[in-house]
Design a protein around this motif. Sequence first.
Motif, PDB file in Angstrom:
ATOM      1  N   ASN A 102       0.657  -0.888  -0.035  1.00 18.32           N
ATOM      2  CA  ASN A 102      -0.131  -0.176  -0.124  1.00 18.32           C
ATOM      3  C   ASN A 102       0.941   1.205  -0.088  1.00 18.32           C
ATOM      4  O   ASN A 102       0.610   2.365  -0.690  1.00 18.32           O
ATOM      5  CB  ASN A 102      -0.896   0.029   1.224  1.00 18.32           C
ATOM      6  N   ILE A 103       2.089   1.267   0.746  1.00 19.17           N
ATOM      7  CA  ILE A 103       2.944   2.381   0.873  1.00 19.17           C
ATOM      8  C   ILE A 103       3.504   2.571  -0.618  1.00 19.17           C
ATOM      9  O   ILE A 103       3.747   3.569  -1.116  1.00 19.17           O
ATOM     10  CB  ILE A 103       4.140   2.245   1.881  1.00 19.17           C
ATOM     11  N   TYR A 104       3.976   1.509  -1.080  1.00 18.87           N
ATOM     12  CA  TYR A 104       4.516   1.421  -2.540  1.00 18.87           C
ATOM     13  C   TYR A 104       3.544   1.991  -3.653  1.00 18.87           C
ATOM     14  O   TYR A 104       3.856   2.839  -4.380  1.00 18.87           O
ATOM     15  CB  TYR A 104       4.762   0.188  -2.797  1.00 18.87           C
ATOM     16  N   PHE A 105       2.341   1.630  -3.388  1.00 18.14           N
ATOM     17  CA  PHE A 105       1.311   2.127  -4.308  1.00 18.14           C
ATOM     18  C   PHE A 105       1.041   3.576  -4.050  1.00 18.14           C
ATOM     19  O   PHE A 105       0.462   4.257  -5.177  1.00 18.14           O
ATOM     20  CB  PHE A 105      -0.277   1.076  -4.163  1.00 18.14           C
ATOM     21  N   VAL A 106       1.091   4.031  -2.934  1.00 16.58           N
ATOM     22  CA  VAL A 106       0.731   5.551  -2.561  1.00 16.58           C
ATOM     23  C   VAL A 106       1.685   6.318  -3.328  1.00 16.58           C
ATOM     24  O   VAL A 106       1.277   7.407  -4.014  1.00 16.58           O
ATOM     25  CB  VAL A 106       0.737   5.815  -1.111  1.00 16.58           C
ATOM     26  N   TYR A 107       2.905   5.837  -3.265  1.00 18.70           N
ATOM     27  CA  TYR A 107       3.851   6.653  -3.797  1.00 18.70           C
ATOM     28  C   TYR A 107       3.672   6.475  -5.503  1.00 18.70           C
ATOM     29  O   TYR A 107       3.973   7.595  -6.319  1.00 18.70           O
ATOM     30  CB  TYR A 107       5.160   6.329  -3.725  1.00 18.70           C
ATOM     31  N   LEU A 108       3.656   5.592  -6.073  1.00 14.94           N
ATOM     32  CA  LEU A 108       3.332   5.295  -7.565  1.00 14.94           C
ATOM     33  C   LEU A 108       2.266   6.114  -7.943  1.00 14.94           C
ATOM     34  O   LEU A 108       2.375   6.867  -9.143  1.00 14.94           O
ATOM     35  CB  LEU A 108       3.208   3.893  -7.946  1.00 14.94           C
ATOM     36  N   VAL A 109       1.067   5.995  -7.385  1.00 11.51           N
ATOM     37  CA  VAL A 109       0.059   6.953  -7.700  1.00 11.51           C
ATOM     38  C   VAL A 109       0.068   8.301  -7.581  1.00 11.51           C
ATOM     39  O   VAL A 109      -0.419   8.983  -8.493  1.00 11.51           O
ATOM     40  CB  VAL A 109      -1.476   6.208  -7.006  1.00 11.51           C
ATOM     41  N   THR A 110       0.800   8.506  -6.549  1.00 13.45           N
ATOM     42  CA  THR A 110       1.150   9.992  -6.284  1.00 13.45           C
ATOM     43  C   THR A 110       1.890  10.509  -7.512  1.00 13.45           C
ATOM     44  O   THR A 110       1.999  11.686  -8.161  1.00 13.45           O
ATOM     45  CB  THR A 110       1.878  10.398  -5.203  1.00 13.45           C
ATOM     46  N   LEU A 111       2.962   9.770  -7.925  1.00 11.35           N
ATOM     47  CA  LEU A 111       3.752  10.172  -9.033  1.00 11.35           C
ATOM     48  C   LEU A 111       3.105  10.395 -10.421  1.00 11.35           C
ATOM     49  O   LEU A 111       3.205  11.156 -11.116  1.00 11.35           O
ATOM     50  CB  LEU A 111       4.915   9.048  -9.243  1.00 11.35           C
ATOM     51  N   THR A 112       2.013   9.471 -10.644  1.00  8.68           N
ATOM     52  CA  THR A 112       1.500   9.408 -11.590  1.00  8.68           C
ATOM     53  C   THR A 112       0.442  10.561 -11.765  1.00  8.68           C
ATOM     54  O   THR A 112       0.347  11.249 -12.646  1.00  8.68           O
ATOM     55  CB  THR A 112       0.743   8.001 -11.791  1.00  8.68           C
ATOM     56  N   THR A 113      -0.074  10.907 -10.501  1.00  9.64           N
ATOM     57  CA  THR A 113      -0.984  12.144 -10.456  1.00  9.64           C
ATOM     58  C   THR A 113      -0.221  13.307 -10.819  1.00  9.64           C
ATOM     59  O   THR A 113      -0.452  14.227 -11.427  1.00  9.64           O
ATOM     60  CB  THR A 113      -1.693  12.140  -9.070  1.00  9.64           C
ATOM     61  N   LEU A 114       1.116  13.617 -10.446  1.00  9.61           N
ATOM     62  CA  LEU A 114       1.712  14.397 -10.614  1.00  9.61           C
ATOM     63  C   LEU A 114       2.247  14.871 -12.067  1.00  9.61           C
ATOM     64  O   LEU A 114       2.257  16.022 -12.456  1.00  9.61           O
ATOM     65  CB  LEU A 114       3.149  14.440  -9.893  1.00  9.61           C
TER      66      LEU A 114
END
Length: 184
Positions: A102-114
Amino acid sequence: MYPIKKLLKLIVSPQSGWNTISEEEGVTAEKLSSSILYPVLGLFAIIVFFMEIEFTLQRSDSGIEKAIQYAVVAFVQFFLTYYIVSYVAKKIFKQYNTKKCNIYFVYLVTLTTLFYLIMTLFAEYVGYVAPLSLFVMYQAWIGYKYINPGAEKIDTKFVLPMSVMILMLPLVISLILRTLLTLI
């Protein structure tokens, strides 16, 4: 270290960024989401709102309702992406630590959003999304060691589907929601 600093470190130096994330203790996906993912999603929604208002002003048409709808779509498409990817990983890839995933996905989704945010702001300059998509896939590849530190090889059966889902689900969700908005 603050989540924003970790995110910037992750963008500038992925290997070092994931090492920093791996070393930190006591972080939960919920705390991380509220400190980094949701603010970035909110910022993206606000930018979409103002871009849509500007677009409707150019047409001399009052579109505040449409701007609000598109801002909500912008927020929801990534919000749902995180939860769908997290759910799929939990159900299919049971061998991995759910908290770390979940922490891994938070960072990846945040990067994608950026990256979507950058593409929205600089649409005329960033016409091609493939390099940004490849960067997210690269981050997923490098970050796999965070989920499974003892692994000698990277599990492509995990990394590729998850990174493709993180990249494609926002598009699919946005398409579905915008289609529903036109039908209503």
